[in-house]
Design an enzyme around this catalytic site. Structure first.
Site, PDB file in Angstrom:
ATOM      1  CD  GLU A 155      -2.565   1.473   2.399  1.00  0.00           C
ATOM      2  OE1 GLU A 155      -3.701   1.868   2.581  1.00  0.00           O
ATOM      3  OE2 GLU A 155      -1.744   1.194   3.750  1.00  0.00           O
ATOM      4  CD1 TRP A 159      -5.950   0.877  -0.123  1.00  0.00           C
ATOM      5  CD2 TRP A 159      -7.596   2.309  -0.072  1.00  0.00           C
ATOM      6  NE1 TRP A 159      -5.777   2.018   0.529  1.00  0.00           N
ATOM      7  CE2 TRP A 159      -6.459   2.939   0.491  1.00  0.00           C
ATOM      8  CE3 TRP A 159      -8.640   3.063  -0.429  1.00  0.00           C
ATOM      9  CZ2 TRP A 159      -6.730   4.022   1.050  1.00  0.00           C
ATOM     10  CZ3 TRP A 159      -8.762   4.326   0.388  1.00  0.00           C
ATOM     11  CH2 TRP A 159      -7.698   5.037   0.801  1.00  0.00           C
ATOM     12  CE1 TYR A 204      -4.308   9.580   3.160  1.00  0.00           C
ATOM     13  CE2 TYR A 204      -5.488   7.864   2.338  1.00  0.00           C
ATOM     14  CZ  TYR A 204      -5.244   8.521   3.139  1.00  0.00           C
ATOM     15  OH  TYR A 204      -6.191   8.466   4.193  1.00  0.00           O
ATOM     16  NE  ARG A 219     -10.459  12.948   7.280  1.00  0.00           N
ATOM     17  CZ  ARG A 219     -11.315  12.250   7.591  1.00  0.00           C
ATOM     18  NH1 ARG A 219     -12.295  12.278   8.479  1.00  0.00           N
ATOM     19  NH2 ARG A 219     -11.753  11.137   6.386  1.00  0.00           N
ATOM     20  CG  ASP A 263     -10.886   1.454  12.180  1.00  0.00           C
ATOM     21  OD1 ASP A 263     -10.798   0.897  13.359  1.00  0.00           O
ATOM     22  OD2 ASP A 263     -11.312   0.838  11.112  1.00  0.00           O
TER      23      ASP A 263
END
Length: 268
Positions: free
Chosen positions: A58, A80, A94, A170, A173
């Site tokens: 990733e 994803w 990103y 921000r 999880d």
């Protein structure tokens, strides 16, 4: 990684019940901080198995500037897939922001800014700058993204030939996502240190909304009952010409001992 477990326990015991975008519901706290000493090893959760290959692929995918899951799928990585459209596209997430941030020049013509290349060059030429920053929070393109960035900004800091990185996230999880994020930014810091001939020093993680999904509560309790192992070590098998040329086979991660994986549903 004991500090991570302390945070997981704190959110579980003290988090406020909140509704959320996914409809699952969370226990949430705000404004948390974790610090990891990278000189002592690679911060990886050991109280459950983390699929390190997926974390590495990733990160390399982000660094490539790619925003389509098909490139990840070819590597056997599907993390994803839930957010991609029928063509595999995720919008300008990103990779696009890191490598091709859109900006108008003085003539009003659009140009693309490679934030990663720029920050590497700055670290080499002006290591004490306070502007070693990469941002993924492009307000003008948020509505085009399949998922707004969770880890939105990171900054590097150099002291006595050692490199530290501070990340602002921000939305975190705590059970599923954060372990990936911690290890990913640690790997990035090791890579940047490798490219700039510095020593990796610290990873500082700052969390905004730190939440445990209600569908992860039982899994979190299982994890908190396990005793952590020592973290593994990371080295690189050879010199790599630039930050964009790493392959997963270049990462030499040793002594990753872990408990068995704990399955949990993804809140989409």
């Amino acid at each position: 990684m004991k500090d991570y477990l302390t945070l997981l326990k704190f959110v579980l015991e003290n988090g406020a019940e909140r509704d959320d975008r996914t409809g699952v519901g969370t226990l949430s706290t705000f404004g948390e901080k974790l610090t990891f000493d990278l000189s002592k090893g690679l911060p990886v959760v050991t109280t459950k198995k983390i699929h390190l290959y997926s974390v590495i692929e990733e990160l390399l995918w982000f660094l490539s500037g790619n925003n389509n899951v098909k490139a990840l799928q070819k590597k056997g990585v599907t993390i994803w897939d839930e957010w991609a459209d029928e063509n595999g596209d995720l919008g300008p997430i990103y990779g696009k922001q890191w490598r091709r941030w859109g900006s108008a020049n003085n003539n009003g013509e659009m140009q693309e800014i490679d934030q990663i290349e720029n920050v590497i060059n700055q670290l080499k030429t002006n290591p004490h700058s306070r502007r070693h920053i990469v941002s993924a929070w492009n307000v003008g393109e948020l509505n085009e993204m399949a998922l707004a960035p969770c880890h939105i900004m990171f900054q590097f800091y150099v002291h006595n030939g050692s490199l530290s990185c501070q990340v602002y996230q921000r939305s975190a999880d705590i059970f599923l996502g954060l372990p990936f994020n911690i290890t990913s930014y640690a790997l990035l810091t090791y890579m940047v240190a490798h490219q700039t001939k510095m020593r990796p020093a610290r990873l500082i993680w700052i969390g905004g909304d730190c939440h445990l999904y209600k569908s992860h509560i039982q899994q979190a309790k299982i994890q908190l009952n396990r005793k952590p192992f020592e973290v593994p070590t990371l080295s690189f098998k050879h010199n790599v010409k630039d930050i964009f040329s790493y392959q997963s086979s270049d990462f030499n991660i040793l002594n990753y001992r872990h408990h068995e994986a704990i399955k949990a549903p993804i809140a989409v």
